[in-house]
Structures are given as C-alpha cells and as structure tokens.
Design a protein around this motif. Structure first.
Motif: not given
Length: 225
Positions: A154-160, A173-179, A190-193, A195-205
């Motif tokens: 998750e961090f690697t995708i958010l970093e990109y 493009k995300i796939e190519q730069h992360v894996w 990518i869609d799964v990750y 969703r994980y990021l949205r839940k942690k980064i955006d939910d409640g903010f």
C-alpha cells in the motif's frame, strides 16, 4: 518505484537486488548490455543502475542508445572504472550520476533517492497534499495529525501516486512501476489496493484525495472527481 539493475557480476547483482527489495523497490535485473536494452525499451523504469564493463554491449553503448530513444529515466553508472575520463564520458553520454566500486550501500541508496527526487521536482523526501504528509525516509503517513499504518505494498502504491500527484495514472502504469517482471497478478489487483488505500487515507477525512478517472485509472489530488 521500479529499478533495473544491470551488473554482470552475479554475486554483486544478487546482493544489490536483495538490498533494494528490502527497501521496498520493485527490482528487475540482467547481466549484459543487450538484455538491458531490451528491458529498458519494454518497461518504464524509475531508475537504472548500470555497470560499464558489460558483455555483448558495454554500459556506454547502452546509455547512448537509451538517450537516443529519448528515454529520460535517471541512470547511475556503477563501475570499477574510476578515471576522470570515464566519469566525464559517462556523464556526457547522459548518465545522471556515477559511483565507483567498491561502494557503500548507504551511499547507493541515498543517490537513488536523489535521482527519484529530481523526477518528482520535490526538494526532499517528504511529500504533502492537503493535510496528507508522506515521509519516504521513515515510511510514515500522517493525515490531519493522525498516523496511518499502511502495508508495504500500500505504501509503495501511495508513494508512486504522491510522486505523480495531480496526474492521471492508468492501472497498467501503476502496476508497471510498483511490481517487477515476476508479478502475475493482473491490473485488477490495483483496484483492490486502491480500495484499501481509500479506506485508510480518505474514510473519515475531507477532502477526498484518491479519485477514479472512469475508463482510465486513478489520480491523487485535492478536489472533486
């Protein structure tokens, strides 16, 4: 971020790959110049670590060909050749940095971070967007003074995404730069990750920062969909 290692000394190649993977980089590697060129022409890398004395095609030839194709990926020449003439030749051929063997891994990692910073126009390794702060050195994420724990992937995708904030990024493009080449998961992962990021980064903010661009991919930005 995805890095290509081109080093014909197998043991050193293996050591560099393992070290970079522990730093959460996606890593591909090869052992000769022709293979390096094939990798570089087929994948959009974030950085390339290139030896000069390579079989089949030396590092200078690889670098010259890469730049002639208008590929601007940062390149660090990692070599035992330490003459001023070689350094000048390497930099004149389009290298962004030059490091002589034997080398310190801490210095190599620092130089990689510098090259990656240059491509994102960020002055340091701390990125911000609205009330989101991502520290690449400590691998920490804070939003509105709240610490957010992410998995390594998750961090690697958010970093990109933060390095390319306000740019639309396709799933491919995300796939190519992360894996790396070993990855066989498919772009739906990518869609799964995301969703994980949205839940942690955006939910409640507010505002929401991760947006879907229908039919294309995702964008990290402050503002509406």
């Amino acid at each position: 971020m995805r890095i290509l290692i081109v080093e014909d000394e197998k043991n050193l190649n293996d050591i560099i790959v393992k070290k970079l993977k522990t730093e959460h980089y996606g890593v591909d590697s090869c052992f000769d110049g022709k293979s390096a060129l094939e990798y570089i022409l087929s994948v959009e890398y974030d950085a390339i670590i290139l030896d000069i004395m390579l079989p089949k095609m030396n590092g200078f030839e690889v670098l010259k060909k890469v730049r002639s194709e208008n590929i601007k990926t940062p390149v660090l020449l990692l070599t035992a050749r330490d003459s001023i003439e070689d350094r000048v030749k390497g930099l004149d051929h389009g290298a962004d940095d030059y490091l002589v063997k034997p080398f310190s891994f801490d210095e190599l990692l620092a130089r990689i971070r510098v090259m990656l910073r240059r491509t994102s126009d960020n002055a340091n390794n701390i990125f911000t967007l609205a009330d989101l702060t991502i520290n690449l050195d400590s691998r920490s994420v804070i939003r509105n003074n709240t610490s957010i724990k992410l998995s390594a992937r998750e961090f690697t995708i958010l970093e990109y995404m933060i390095r390319n904030k306000e740019k639309v990024l396709s799933r491919e493009k995300i796939e190519q730069h992360v894996w790396n080449y070993d990855y066989e998961g498919g772009t739906n992962v990518i869609d799964v990750y995301i969703r994980y990021l949205r839940k942690k980064i955006d939910d409640g903010f507010t505002p929401k920062l991760i947006h879907t661009v229908r039919g294309i991919g995702y964008i990290l930005k402050e503002g509406n969909e």
